[in-house]
Design a protein around this motif. Sequence first.
Motif, PDB file in Angstrom:
ATOM      1  N   PRO A  42       0.842  -1.206   0.000  1.00 33.77           N
ATOM      2  CA  PRO A  42       0.000   0.000   0.000  1.00 33.77           C
ATOM      3  C   PRO A  42       0.873   1.252   0.000  1.00 33.77           C
ATOM      4  O   PRO A  42       1.906   1.312   0.672  1.00 33.77           O
ATOM      5  CB  PRO A  42      -0.791  -0.125   1.307  1.00 33.77           C
ATOM      6  CG  PRO A  42      -0.801  -1.586   1.604  1.00 33.77           C
ATOM      7  CD  PRO A  42       0.513  -2.119   1.123  1.00 33.77           C
ATOM      8  N   GLY A  43       0.461   2.242  -0.766  1.00 37.12           N
ATOM      9  CA  GLY A  43       1.228   3.479  -0.841  1.00 37.12           C
ATOM     10  C   GLY A  43       2.371   3.453  -1.825  1.00 37.12           C
ATOM     11  O   GLY A  43       3.109   4.437  -1.950  1.00 37.12           O
ATOM     12  N   PRO A 380       1.458   3.944   5.673  1.00 41.41           N
ATOM     13  CA  PRO A 380       0.884   2.853   4.870  1.00 41.41           C
ATOM     14  C   PRO A 380       1.481   1.485   5.206  1.00 41.41           C
ATOM     15  O   PRO A 380       0.762   0.487   5.246  1.00 41.41           O
ATOM     16  CB  PRO A 380       1.215   3.271   3.433  1.00 41.41           C
ATOM     17  CG  PRO A 380       1.332   4.754   3.491  1.00 41.41           C
ATOM     18  CD  PRO A 380       1.960   5.037   4.820  1.00 41.41           C
ATOM     19  N   GLU A 383       0.177   0.334   8.766  1.00 39.84           N
ATOM     20  CA  GLU A 383      -1.200  -0.151   8.729  1.00 39.84           C
ATOM     21  C   GLU A 383      -1.296  -1.504   8.037  1.00 39.84           C
ATOM     22  O   GLU A 383      -2.075  -2.376   8.464  1.00 39.84           O
ATOM     23  CB  GLU A 383      -2.086   0.875   8.026  1.00 39.84           C
ATOM     24  CG  GLU A 383      -2.252   2.177   8.816  1.00 39.84           C
ATOM     25  CD  GLU A 383      -3.096   3.193   8.076  1.00 39.84           C
ATOM     26  OE1 GLU A 383      -3.404   2.941   6.876  1.00 39.84           O
ATOM     27  OE2 GLU A 383      -3.452   4.218   8.676  1.00 39.84           O
ATOM     28  N   SER A 384      -0.510  -1.711   6.989  1.00 43.03           N
ATOM     29  CA  SER A 384      -0.507  -3.001   6.299  1.00 43.03           C
ATOM     30  C   SER A 384      -0.016  -4.117   7.212  1.00 43.03           C
ATOM     31  O   SER A 384      -0.599  -5.211   7.255  1.00 43.03           O
ATOM     32  CB  SER A 384       0.368  -2.913   5.045  1.00 43.03           C
ATOM     33  OG  SER A 384       0.459  -4.168   4.404  1.00 43.03           O
TER      34      SER A 384
END
Length: 395
Positions: A42-43, A380, A383-384
């Motif tokens: 992500p990101g 990101p 959180e992943s």
Amino acid sequence: TAKNEEWRFTPIGKLFTHEYALGSKPDAELLLRNQLESVRLPGSGEANELVFVNGKYHSGLSAIRSAKTEMEVQDLESALRGAHKDLVLESLGKSSTTVRDGLQALNTSFISEGVFLLFPKNREVERPVIFYHLIDASQNHALAQPRILVYLQERASVQIIETSFTTGAMDSFTNEVMEVVVDRNARLHYYSLQQDRAGASQVHTVHIRQIARSFVHGVTISLDGAVIRNNTNLILEAEGCESHLYGLYLLKGETHVDNHTLVDNQKPNCYSNEFYKGILDGHATGVFNGKIFVRPDAQKTNAYQSNKNILLSDGATINTKPQLEIFADDVKCSHGCTVGQLDPEALFYLQSRGVSRDHARSMLLNAFASDIVDQIKWEPLRESVQESIARRLSV
């Protein structure tokens, strides 16, 4: 072999029973792009992405989104012929003078299509740099040996992230060496995320030299794989360096993770903090071997080391070995380790408040892991990782 003290707890020999195909870059670029898209973090769209395929840098799949004034990326062969030749010659292979290791020598013997990154003076790279290691084990057992050299000049700042993925039904073995040089007042945040499949093994060596007063912050998260060996070496070559190392290994099945760390304090007034945690289930095995050296000239050193582990099954194993070797007399150093199970009183307390046993167990383990996960500064990625851990602990 097991007769070597540094490898006593890790059965590395079985990785050499396969007949490996040396890394080559497949020609099917569209297929590779599809594979990369399926595993991107992500990101990633806002980050610099450097892609290695079977251990070799693939510029066609990579995307450098920062300006050239913020970072320079070259293959090692070009860097050795270019304007930064002296920097490369001075730094490449310097790690072998500190740590003599056969697998590191193996990587050096096969250096090919590696990469050199330079972060110029006074530049803060806002976009993280992500290394993707794609291993194709669809036709043969794959041996990949990436080589990376990173140089942070004075007051440079960057976040570096590494992760690897194997495709195909055959086994893979990644033997990586990354050498990093951190100059005066530079800041490095380094993250390694290991969540490959069961047939993927790796020996991951990161050798960081702080050649002047600087700051290093590293986090290693190990979630899946076969046999994983992390060699993390911090060499504090100058006065006033600050270093932090964090690690979390959340293991199940037959996964084996060995974290070997070295913090070598060579000059005075340095500070280092090392904190590793493990949660082991099934027949997983964890190893923590942390060494702190304080050389005779390294007076006023503050060095701390801690390793905490929770075993969730009778078949899980942990071998922990924190070590201090102090040759100076005016220092503050401590180390320690714990191994245990979930606190039954804490479980009972949550259950008495109406929380189911499984949910209570998950809550306690998430809280245990959060000390390490919270050290990931790039939101990101943090959180992943939190989502991956939550899914694992909810099963």
